[in-house]
Design a protein around this motif. Sequence first.
Motif, PDB file in Angstrom:
ATOM      1  N   GLU A  80       0.824  -1.230  -0.085  1.00 20.73           N
ATOM      2  CA  GLU A  80       0.008  -0.024  -0.032  1.00 20.73           C
ATOM      3  C   GLU A  80       0.879   1.372   0.009  1.00 20.73           C
ATOM      4  O   GLU A  80       0.412   1.990  -0.478  1.00 20.73           O
ATOM      5  CB  GLU A  80      -0.942  -0.054   1.291  1.00 20.73           C
ATOM      6  N   ARG A  81       2.021   1.164   0.672  1.00 18.29           N
ATOM      7  CA  ARG A  81       2.997   2.528   0.998  1.00 18.29           C
ATOM      8  C   ARG A  81       3.464   2.663  -0.617  1.00 18.29           C
ATOM      9  O   ARG A  81       3.596   3.814  -1.079  1.00 18.29           O
ATOM     10  CB  ARG A  81       3.782   2.071   1.824  1.00 18.29           C
ATOM     11  N   VAL A  82       3.868   1.549  -1.261  1.00 21.56           N
ATOM     12  CA  VAL A  82       4.567   1.732  -2.531  1.00 21.56           C
ATOM     13  C   VAL A  82       3.621   2.222  -3.560  1.00 21.56           C
ATOM     14  O   VAL A  82       3.666   3.236  -4.520  1.00 21.56           O
ATOM     15  CB  VAL A  82       5.012   0.481  -3.065  1.00 21.56           C
ATOM     16  N   ARG A  83       2.104   1.627  -3.645  1.00 25.04           N
ATOM     17  CA  ARG A  83       1.220   2.132  -4.341  1.00 25.04           C
ATOM     18  C   ARG A  83       0.941   3.691  -4.370  1.00 25.04           C
ATOM     19  O   ARG A  83       0.835   4.475  -5.168  1.00 25.04           O
ATOM     20  CB  ARG A  83       0.011   1.285  -4.010  1.00 25.04           C
ATOM     21  N   THR A  89       2.646  -1.486  -8.545  1.00 30.21           N
ATOM     22  CA  THR A  89       4.108  -2.120  -9.074  1.00 30.21           C
ATOM     23  C   THR A  89       3.960  -3.134 -10.223  1.00 30.21           C
ATOM     24  O   THR A  89       3.264  -3.591 -10.596  1.00 30.21           O
ATOM     25  CB  THR A  89       4.374  -3.066  -7.684  1.00 30.21           C
ATOM     26  N   ASP A  90       4.987  -2.791 -11.072  1.00 27.14           N
ATOM     27  CA  ASP A  90       4.866  -3.617 -12.286  1.00 27.14           C
ATOM     28  C   ASP A  90       6.048  -4.398 -12.480  1.00 27.14           C
ATOM     29  O   ASP A  90       6.506  -5.338 -13.443  1.00 27.14           O
ATOM     30  CB  ASP A  90       4.754  -2.846 -13.640  1.00 27.14           C
ATOM     31  N   LEU A  91       7.055  -4.361 -11.534  1.00 30.02           N
ATOM     32  CA  LEU A  91       8.310  -5.136 -11.570  1.00 30.02           C
ATOM     33  C   LEU A  91       8.877  -5.735 -10.114  1.00 30.02           C
ATOM     34  O   LEU A  91       9.083  -4.738  -9.172  1.00 30.02           O
ATOM     35  CB  LEU A  91       9.426  -4.111 -12.137  1.00 30.02           C
ATOM     36  N   GLU A 128       1.787 -12.776  -2.770  1.00 29.29           N
ATOM     37  CA  GLU A 128       0.450 -12.726  -2.533  1.00 29.29           C
ATOM     38  C   GLU A 128      -0.052 -10.962  -2.276  1.00 29.29           C
ATOM     39  O   GLU A 128      -0.698 -10.454  -2.925  1.00 29.29           O
ATOM     40  CB  GLU A 128       0.028 -13.068  -1.323  1.00 29.29           C
ATOM     41  N   ALA A 129       0.912 -10.239  -1.555  1.00 28.51           N
ATOM     42  CA  ALA A 129       0.946  -8.869  -1.501  1.00 28.51           C
ATOM     43  C   ALA A 129       1.104  -7.973  -2.634  1.00 28.51           C
ATOM     44  O   ALA A 129       0.187  -6.978  -2.712  1.00 28.51           O
ATOM     45  CB  ALA A 129       2.134  -8.574  -0.576  1.00 28.51           C
ATOM     46  N   PHE A 130       1.679  -8.333  -3.673  1.00 29.77           N
ATOM     47  CA  PHE A 130       2.023  -7.655  -5.001  1.00 29.77           C
ATOM     48  C   PHE A 130       1.236  -8.246  -6.247  1.00 29.77           C
ATOM     49  O   PHE A 130       1.249  -7.298  -7.150  1.00 29.77           O
ATOM     50  CB  PHE A 130       3.496  -7.097  -5.145  1.00 29.77           C
TER      51      PHE A 130
END
Length: 256
Positions: A80-83, A89-91, A128-130
Amino acid sequence: MTSDGPESLQSRIAVVTGASSGIGAAIARTLAGRGARVALLARRQDRLEEVAKEIAGAGGEALPVPADITSAGELADASERVREAFGPTDLLVNSAGTLLVETAEGARFEDWQRLIDINVNGVLRTVEAFLPDLLFSGAEGRPTDLVTISSVSAGLVNPLLTAYGMSKASISHMSANLRAELGPKGVRVTAVEPAVVRTELLEQAHHPLYDEYMRQLFAAGNALAAQDVADVVEFAVSRPPKVNLSRITVHATHQP
């Protein structure tokens, strides 16, 4: 640049686990150097901040995200923080892992259990998370990659690496099955299987026979550097979208 040449990483949003040192840190620096925005995941916040500072100093963009891959909750928070910071995320590069060198006789189940929780379950939790972001990116038609750092131990017989070899065989097989599932959805899946790489991970485990083998290997210069593996990952994810290098084994040229 021709249509069959390397793809730009300029717009890519990458997540690298185990990014505080070794192979993970080298991969993060390399991807950021090619223009990707990189989220750095590992437990050691101070080391993550050092790597992020190095990347920023070289003109790249990195986000330190302290997270333990044995915690599904921490990984969900990390995604969620990265998003929020970068977008979907695509990599994803699964580089976090640990090493255990011992024979089955005299081994402690607790040690094997910890290794499996990091090397196998940790990878599954991270996927699972990404995965929702990867599937979203793939559906959008963007280059999308799921890379896992395995090991040549996935296919070797070594009585000193029973648990470790089992863990790496598991994630290599996982990658093969995920490629069959996710490829039609636009997500490339790659397992990179390096031989001996000179990193601090090797300092975590000791056994008389293992230590002597490593001493001879390093004395002869027959080991890979973390950057060698990072270069292979960068090559794989910069192929044209129609090309998926699904399983890559990497040896030092003179390593037996």
